[in-house]
Write a protein that holds these residues in place. Structure first.
Motif, PDB file in Angstrom:
ATOM      1  N   SER A  45       0.811  -1.219   0.000  1.00 51.27           N
ATOM      2  CA  SER A  45       0.000   0.000   0.000  1.00 51.27           C
ATOM      3  C   SER A  45       0.846   1.272   0.000  1.00 51.27           C
ATOM      4  CB  SER A  45      -0.919   0.022   1.222  1.00 51.27           C
ATOM      5  OG  SER A  45      -0.179   0.117   2.424  1.00 51.27           O
ATOM      6  N   PHE A  46       2.151   1.171   0.250  1.00 50.34           N
ATOM      7  CA  PHE A  46       3.011   2.340   0.392  1.00 50.34           C
ATOM      8  C   PHE A  46       3.922   2.444  -0.825  1.00 50.34           C
ATOM      9  CE2 PHE A  46       6.620   4.741   2.249  1.00 50.34           C
ATOM     10  CZ  PHE A  46       5.906   5.800   2.795  1.00 50.34           C
ATOM     11  N   GLY A  47       3.797   3.536  -1.567  1.00 48.86           N
ATOM     12  CA  GLY A  47       4.582   3.689  -2.780  1.00 48.86           C
ATOM     13  C   GLY A  47       5.043   5.115  -2.999  1.00 48.86           C
ATOM     14  N   VAL A  48       6.164   5.254  -3.706  1.00 44.83           N
ATOM     15  CA  VAL A  48       6.744   6.557  -4.012  1.00 44.83           C
ATOM     16  C   VAL A  48       6.977   6.640  -5.522  1.00 44.83           C
ATOM     17  CG1 VAL A  48       8.599   8.181  -3.495  1.00 44.83           C
ATOM     18  CG2 VAL A  48       7.973   6.431  -1.806  1.00 44.83           C
ATOM     19  N   SER A  49       6.470   7.690  -6.146  1.00 52.47           N
ATOM     20  CA  SER A  49       6.661   7.870  -7.582  1.00 52.47           C
ATOM     21  C   SER A  49       8.079   8.325  -7.866  1.00 52.47           C
ATOM     22  CB  SER A  49       5.665   8.908  -8.119  1.00 52.47           C
ATOM     23  OG  SER A  49       5.991   9.264  -9.450  1.00 52.47           O
ATOM     24  N   LEU A  50       8.739   7.639  -8.788  1.00 54.34           N
ATOM     25  CA  LEU A  50      10.082   8.025  -9.199  1.00 54.34           C
ATOM     26  C   LEU A  50      10.053   9.175 -10.196  1.00 54.34           C
ATOM     27  CD1 LEU A  50      11.545   4.432  -9.632  1.00 54.34           C
ATOM     28  CD2 LEU A  50      12.051   6.028  -7.784  1.00 54.34           C
ATOM     29  N   ASP A  51       8.877   9.496 -10.715  1.00 53.95           N
ATOM     30  CA  ASP A  51       8.748  10.582 -11.685  1.00 53.95           C
ATOM     31  C   ASP A  51       8.457  11.924 -11.025  1.00 53.95           C
ATOM     32  OD1 ASP A  51       9.160   9.039 -14.026  1.00 53.95           O
ATOM     33  OD2 ASP A  51       7.119   8.275 -13.868  1.00 53.95           O
ATOM     34  N   SER A  52       7.619  11.904  -9.975  1.00 56.65           N
ATOM     35  CA  SER A  52       7.195  13.158  -9.352  1.00 56.65           C
ATOM     36  C   SER A  52       7.641  13.303  -7.900  1.00 56.65           C
ATOM     37  CB  SER A  52       5.671  13.284  -9.409  1.00 56.65           C
ATOM     38  OG  SER A  52       5.063  12.299  -8.579  1.00 56.65           O
ATOM     39  N   GLY A  53       7.994  12.181  -7.254  1.00 52.32           N
ATOM     40  CA  GLY A  53       8.322  12.230  -5.837  1.00 52.32           C
ATOM     41  C   GLY A  53       7.116  12.121  -4.939  1.00 52.32           C
ATOM     42  N   ARG A  54       5.930  12.113  -5.521  1.00 53.19           N
ATOM     43  CA  ARG A  54       4.719  11.971  -4.706  1.00 53.19           C
ATOM     44  C   ARG A  54       4.715  10.607  -4.038  1.00 53.19           C
ATOM     45  NH1 ARG A  54       0.788  15.761  -5.484  1.00 53.19           N
ATOM     46  NH2 ARG A  54       1.059  17.151  -7.272  1.00 53.19           N
ATOM     47  N   TRP A  55       4.250  10.561  -2.798  1.00 57.09           N
ATOM     48  CA  TRP A  55       4.197   9.307  -2.050  1.00 57.09           C
ATOM     49  C   TRP A  55       2.873   9.221  -1.326  1.00 57.09           C
ATOM     50  CZ3 TRP A  55       3.904   9.827   3.325  1.00 57.09           C
ATOM     51  CH2 TRP A  55       4.213  11.096   3.827  1.00 57.09           C
ATOM     52  N   ASN A  56       2.456   7.992  -1.083  1.00 51.10           N
ATOM     53  CA  ASN A  56       1.140   7.799  -0.493  1.00 51.10           C
ATOM     54  C   ASN A  56       1.062   6.423   0.140  1.00 51.10           C
ATOM     55  OD1 ASN A  56      -1.548   8.630   0.022  1.00 51.10           O
ATOM     56  ND2 ASN A  56      -2.273   7.303  -1.608  1.00 51.10           N
ATOM     57  N   ASP A  57       0.395   6.358   1.285  1.00 43.84           N
ATOM     58  CA  ASP A  57       0.079   5.084   1.916  1.00 43.84           C
ATOM     59  C   ASP A  57      -1.435   4.937   1.857  1.00 43.84           C
ATOM     60  OD1 ASP A  57      -0.374   2.882   3.456  1.00 43.84           O
ATOM     61  OD2 ASP A  57       1.006   3.431   5.046  1.00 43.84           O
ATOM     62  N   PHE A  58      -1.913   4.035   0.977  1.00 46.94           N
ATOM     63  CA  PHE A  58      -3.347   3.877   0.796  1.00 46.94           C
ATOM     64  C   PHE A  58      -4.027   3.256   2.010  1.00 46.94           C
ATOM     65  CE2 PHE A  58      -1.785   4.012  -3.611  1.00 46.94           C
ATOM     66  CZ  PHE A  58      -2.538   5.086  -4.051  1.00 46.94           C
ATOM     67  N   ALA A  59      -3.231   2.798   2.970  1.00 45.60           N
ATOM     68  CA  ALA A  59      -3.802   2.247   4.201  1.00 45.60           C
ATOM     69  C   ALA A  59      -3.865   3.287   5.318  1.00 45.60           C
ATOM     70  CB  ALA A  59      -2.992   1.045   4.669  1.00 45.60           C
ATOM     71  N   ASP A  60      -3.434   4.514   5.028  1.00 45.13           N
ATOM     72  CA  ASP A  60      -3.445   5.573   6.043  1.00 45.13           C
ATOM     73  C   ASP A  60      -3.706   6.891   5.338  1.00 45.13           C
ATOM     74  OD1 ASP A  60      -3.017   7.436   8.012  1.00 45.13           O
ATOM     75  OD2 ASP A  60      -1.092   6.640   8.665  1.00 45.13           O
ATOM     76  N   ASP A  61      -4.901   7.451   5.521  1.00 46.65           N
ATOM     77  CA  ASP A  61      -5.292   8.679   4.830  1.00 46.65           C
ATOM     78  C   ASP A  61      -4.360   9.847   5.131  1.00 46.65           C
ATOM     79  OD1 ASP A  61      -7.452   7.614   3.498  1.00 46.65           O
ATOM     80  OD2 ASP A  61      -8.902   8.145   5.051  1.00 46.65           O
ATOM     81  N   SER A  62      -3.720   9.836   6.303  1.00 48.75           N
ATOM     82  CA  SER A  62      -2.889  10.966   6.697  1.00 48.75           C
ATOM     83  C   SER A  62      -1.469  10.873   6.146  1.00 48.75           C
ATOM     84  CB  SER A  62      -2.819  11.054   8.227  1.00 48.75           C
ATOM     85  OG  SER A  62      -2.154   9.924   8.775  1.00 48.75           O
ATOM     86  N   ALA A  63      -1.099   9.734   5.579  1.00 46.65           N
ATOM     87  CA  ALA A  63       0.274   9.505   5.124  1.00 46.65           C
ATOM     88  C   ALA A  63       0.381   9.737   3.624  1.00 46.65           C
ATOM     89  CB  ALA A  63       0.735   8.099   5.495  1.00 46.65           C
ATOM     90  N   HIS A  64       0.713  10.951   3.234  1.00 49.57           N
ATOM     91  CA  HIS A  64       0.902  11.274   1.818  1.00 49.57           C
ATOM     92  C   HIS A  64       1.673  12.578   1.710  1.00 49.57           C
ATOM     93  CE1 HIS A  64      -2.222  14.410   2.029  1.00 49.57           C
ATOM     94  NE2 HIS A  64      -2.865  13.553   2.809  1.00 49.57           N
ATOM     95  N   GLY A  65       2.304  12.784   0.580  1.00 46.15           N
ATOM     96  CA  GLY A  65       3.044  14.013   0.369  1.00 46.15           C
ATOM     97  C   GLY A  65       3.421  14.185  -1.080  1.00 46.15           C
ATOM     98  N   GLY A  66       3.928  15.373  -1.406  1.00 45.97           N
ATOM     99  CA  GLY A  66       4.172  15.695  -2.801  1.00 45.97           C
ATOM    100  C   GLY A  66       5.605  15.630  -3.250  1.00 45.97           C
ATOM    101  N   ASP A  67       6.558  15.371  -2.322  1.00 45.60           N
ATOM    102  CA  ASP A  67       7.956  15.327  -2.739  1.00 45.60           C
ATOM    103  C   ASP A  67       8.770  14.502  -1.747  1.00 45.60           C
ATOM    104  OD1 ASP A  67       8.678  17.002  -0.528  1.00 45.60           O
ATOM    105  OD2 ASP A  67       8.082  18.748  -1.703  1.00 45.60           O
ATOM    106  N   LEU A  68      10.072  14.334  -2.057  1.00 43.54           N
ATOM    107  CA  LEU A  68      10.925  13.479  -1.235  1.00 43.54           C
ATOM    108  C   LEU A  68      11.344  14.135   0.073  1.00 43.54           C
ATOM    109  CD1 LEU A  68      13.172  11.730  -3.910  1.00 43.54           C
ATOM    110  CD2 LEU A  68      10.999  11.003  -2.931  1.00 43.54           C
ATOM    111  N   VAL A  69      11.305  15.459   0.158  1.00 41.57           N
ATOM    112  CA  VAL A  69      11.589  16.119   1.431  1.00 41.57           C
ATOM    113  C   VAL A  69      10.505  15.779   2.445  1.00 41.57           C
ATOM    114  CG1 VAL A  69      11.785  18.333   2.615  1.00 41.57           C
ATOM    115  CG2 VAL A  69      12.930  18.002   0.420  1.00 41.57           C
TER     116      VAL A  69
END
Length: 330
Positions: A53-77
């Motif tokens: 459920s936890f993945g990080v895009s290598l193209d944009s840096g966006r990351w998201n945990d589909f098992a936790d609504d609060s766990a997401h972000g738009g970059d690697l920082v």
């Protein structure tokens, strides 16, 4: 030249980090692996038992945990800040030192850098949204192609036998991978692959949020279950005869439940069949199921564990397997 602000410096570090994502992500999430254009790993913050459920895009840096609504972000920082429990400034400074960028001085002072205007930011975000929509459309076309070339799933497939469920509407590729259809508004938009060892992944770049895998048909006034995984849904469908939609992970339950409520209204008795992650901090399965039930005006049920049931069991399929094997032993 105007001295840049801290947010601008953090954004600059994030841009540099993205260029070296192939190096940084294995360091931060060493148990993960590259799947297409994503780095997929366990979420070490909430003690994931397995990746998926936890993945990080290598193209944009966006990351998201589909098992936790609060766990997401738009970059690697923001990702590093989440992983190490720090602020974004501290994370940006750590990346700056790791990559020897020199964006922050020894005292944290900033060097002068060009600013991104508000117009440039809006254009960049609009381009990112357009690129995402194009990727979703391309993946939907690929999903339809693979679905058409696949054959009905073999009931003797190792995963189906391990879960003690019928293949229902699944299909199977020539190499043995099962295909789980993911739909949006009744249309196929993505696939989940399951191999003989039970390893799962989605088509890279495809839509996951809000999608679901249906089992059975919703006809007239009836009870409709919403659950997490497909095997859990197949177990519920077999035991109740009711239609089920599988949200694929806890973080997607609320979106799918609300979509089902909007689509079927009061004609269905909506029931969230939640996982009971008793050994995970904060019990994310129960937390997500309760949240989904409140948002969609639904009932919620959980497995009823016998006193001697092992604590590692968490969903309705786990309970079915344990009870079946226990019965066979006697």
């Amino acid at each position: 030249m105007t001295k840049p602000s801290i947010p601008e410096l953090i954004r600059l570090v994030a841009e540099h980090a993205l260029r070296t994502a192939d190096t940084l992500l294995p360091e931060w999430l060493p148990e993960g692996n590259r799947q297409g254009r994503e780095w997929v790993a366990r979420n070490i913050v909430r003690g994931d038992r397995r990746a998926g459920s936890f993945g990080v895009s290598l193209d944009s840096g966006r990351w998201n945990d589909f098992a936790d609504d609060s766990a997401h972000g738009g970059d690697l920082v923001s990702l590093l800040a989440y992983l190490q429990g720090s602020g974004q400034l501290e994370a940006a400074q750590a990346i700056d030192q790791r990559l020897a960028l020199g964006v922050f001085g020894a005292t944290g002072a900033a060097i002068a850098l060009p600013r991104e205007s508000e117009t440039e930011r809006l254009v960049r975000e609009a381009r990112q949204r357009k690129d995402l929509e194009q990727r979703h459309r391309a993946v939907a076309i690929e999903a339809a192609r693979l679905w058409e070339m696949a054959r009905p799933a073999d009931p003797r497939h190792p995963y189906l036998q391990a879960k003690d469920v019928a293949p229902c509407n699944l299909r199977q590729l020539r190499g043995g991978r099962l295909l789980v259809p993911l739909c949006l508004d009744g249309h196929l938009v993505n696939l989940q692959f399951i191999d003989s060892q039970g390893a799962k992944r989605f088509l890279s770049g495809g839509r996951v949020k809000g999608t679901y895998s249906p089992l059975g048909r919703v006809e007239g006034r009836c009870r409709l279950f919403v659950c997490e995984g497909w095997a859990t849904g197949a177990t519920l469908h077999a035991h109740t005869g009711c239609p089920v939609v599988c949200a694929m992970n806890a973080g997607n339950l609320a979106a799918v439940a609300m979509a089902m409520r909007a689509r079927h209204g009061a004609d269905v008795e909506l029931v969230i069949a939640g996982d009971d992650d008793r050994q995970s901090k904060g019990n994310p399965g129960r937390t997500a199921a309760n949240r989904a039930a409140l948002k969609a005006d639904a009932l919620v049920v959980y497995p009823e564990w016998p006193a001697n049931a092992p604590l590692e069991l968490s969903d309705f399929n786990d309970l079915h397997l344990w009870q079946t094997r226990k019965y066979k032993e006697h």
